[in-house]
Design an enzyme around this catalytic site. Structure first.
Site, PDB file in Angstrom:
ATOM      1  N   HIS A  20       0.831  -1.195   0.000  1.00 49.52           N
ATOM      2  CA  HIS A  20       0.000   0.000   0.000  1.00 49.52           C
ATOM      3  C   HIS A  20       0.870   1.252   0.000  1.00 49.52           C
ATOM      4  O   HIS A  20       1.790   1.369   0.798  1.00 49.52           O
ATOM      5  CB  HIS A  20      -0.927  -0.022   1.216  1.00 49.52           C
ATOM      6  CG  HIS A  20      -1.929   1.067   1.223  1.00 49.52           C
ATOM      7  ND1 HIS A  20      -2.384   1.635   2.373  1.00 49.52           N
ATOM      8  CD2 HIS A  20      -2.583   1.708   0.213  1.00 49.52           C
ATOM      9  CE1 HIS A  20      -3.267   2.571   2.082  1.00 49.52           C
ATOM     10  NE2 HIS A  20      -3.399   2.630   0.778  1.00 49.52           N
ATOM     11  N   ASP A  28       7.800   6.837 -20.980  1.00 45.74           N
ATOM     12  CA  ASP A  28       8.135   6.797 -22.394  1.00 45.74           C
ATOM     13  C   ASP A  28       9.632   6.534 -22.531  1.00 45.74           C
ATOM     14  O   ASP A  28      10.362   6.464 -21.537  1.00 45.74           O
ATOM     15  CB  ASP A  28       7.695   8.081 -23.101  1.00 45.74           C
ATOM     16  CG  ASP A  28       8.328   9.353 -22.546  1.00 45.74           C
ATOM     17  OD1 ASP A  28       9.498   9.326 -22.099  1.00 45.74           O
ATOM     18  OD2 ASP A  28       7.647  10.398 -22.565  1.00 45.74           O
ATOM     19  N   HIS A  98       6.554  19.034 -15.059  1.00 44.81           N
ATOM     20  CA  HIS A  98       7.369  17.900 -15.517  1.00 44.81           C
ATOM     21  C   HIS A  98       8.661  17.751 -14.712  1.00 44.81           C
ATOM     22  O   HIS A  98       9.066  16.625 -14.410  1.00 44.81           O
ATOM     23  CB  HIS A  98       7.672  18.038 -17.009  1.00 44.81           C
ATOM     24  CG  HIS A  98       8.333  16.839 -17.601  1.00 44.81           C
ATOM     25  ND1 HIS A  98       7.763  15.588 -17.594  1.00 44.81           N
ATOM     26  CD2 HIS A  98       9.531  16.698 -18.218  1.00 44.81           C
ATOM     27  CE1 HIS A  98       8.574  14.729 -18.181  1.00 44.81           C
ATOM     28  NE2 HIS A  98       9.656  15.380 -18.573  1.00 44.81           N
ATOM     29  N   TYR A 120       5.454  13.537 -22.875  1.00 38.31           N
ATOM     30  CA  TYR A 120       4.848  13.430 -21.536  1.00 38.31           C
ATOM     31  C   TYR A 120       4.033  12.149 -21.344  1.00 38.31           C
ATOM     32  O   TYR A 120       3.065  12.133 -20.592  1.00 38.31           O
ATOM     33  CB  TYR A 120       4.007  14.674 -21.225  1.00 38.31           C
ATOM     34  CG  TYR A 120       4.813  15.929 -21.370  1.00 38.31           C
ATOM     35  CD1 TYR A 120       5.752  16.280 -20.405  1.00 38.31           C
ATOM     36  CD2 TYR A 120       4.673  16.744 -22.487  1.00 38.31           C
ATOM     37  CE1 TYR A 120       6.526  17.422 -20.544  1.00 38.31           C
ATOM     38  CE2 TYR A 120       5.445  17.893 -22.632  1.00 38.31           C
ATOM     39  CZ  TYR A 120       6.369  18.219 -21.658  1.00 38.31           C
ATOM     40  OH  TYR A 120       7.133  19.346 -21.795  1.00 38.31           O
ATOM     41  N   ALA A 121       4.452  11.081 -21.998  1.00 40.85           N
ATOM     42  CA  ALA A 121       3.774   9.785 -21.857  1.00 40.85           C
ATOM     43  C   ALA A 121       4.372   9.045 -20.662  1.00 40.85           C
ATOM     44  O   ALA A 121       5.059   8.030 -20.805  1.00 40.85           O
ATOM     45  CB  ALA A 121       3.897   8.974 -23.142  1.00 40.85           C
ATOM     46  N   ASN A 122       4.121   9.597 -19.488  1.00 41.68           N
ATOM     47  CA  ASN A 122       4.666   9.068 -18.237  1.00 41.68           C
ATOM     48  C   ASN A 122       3.588   9.147 -17.167  1.00 41.68           C
ATOM     49  O   ASN A 122       2.798  10.090 -17.144  1.00 41.68           O
ATOM     50  CB  ASN A 122       5.873   9.897 -17.775  1.00 41.68           C
ATOM     51  CG  ASN A 122       6.920  10.038 -18.843  1.00 41.68           C
ATOM     52  OD1 ASN A 122       7.553   9.075 -19.233  1.00 41.68           O
ATOM     53  ND2 ASN A 122       7.095  11.262 -19.348  1.00 41.68           N
TER      54      ASN A 122
END
Length: 136
Positions: A20, A28, A98, A120-122
């Site tokens: 948890h 990316d 970012h 920004y594919a994170n």
């Protein structure tokens, strides 16, 4: 042989180890990953595997209580942002600049690198629990 779900040994081990509030990153191919950071590099070529395919596989196996995205994704990659929102349903989202996102990745148990080559594919996923006191 495993019949379904994630087949990658390292990724299965990581997901099974999460407790948890532990966090992991799906990234990316351009996100800087510190040398000392645990990583699972799934990238093969630019674009493969895509970010959303990896996210879908992880979401199927992990209870997620919150996510973090770079605020820039809303303007710089709106289609991906909408796809993430659709997959995450009512999971709370925190948006950060970012640079702050990159700093936050250092606290994650691991970074899963995809072949995704869009801006920004994170995402940072915070592990939840799959039961509640109502279950007892």
């Amino acid at each position: 042989m495993k019949k379904s779900g994630i087949l990658n040994k390292e990724l299965n081990t990581l997901l099974a180890s999460l407790g948890h509030t532990d966090t992991i990153v799906i990234a990316d191919c351009g996100l800087p990953i510190p040398n000392e950071q645990a990583r699972i590099d799934l990238s093969l070529v630019k674009g493969f595997p895509p970010f959303l395919s990896v996210l879908d596989a992880v979401v199927d196996e992990l209870e997620i209580e919150a996510i973090v995205l770079a605020e820039e994704i809303k303007d710089q990659n709106p289609d991906l942002y909408e796809s993430i929102r659709a997959r995450m349903g009512g999971v709370p989202v925190q948006f950060v600049p970012h640079e702050q996102f990159k700093a936050m990745t250092k606290q994650a148990k691991a970074v899963i690198r995809t072949g995704e080559a869009t801006p920004y594919a994170n995402i940072i996923l915070r592990s939840g629990v799959s039961f509640s006191s109502k279950d007892f």
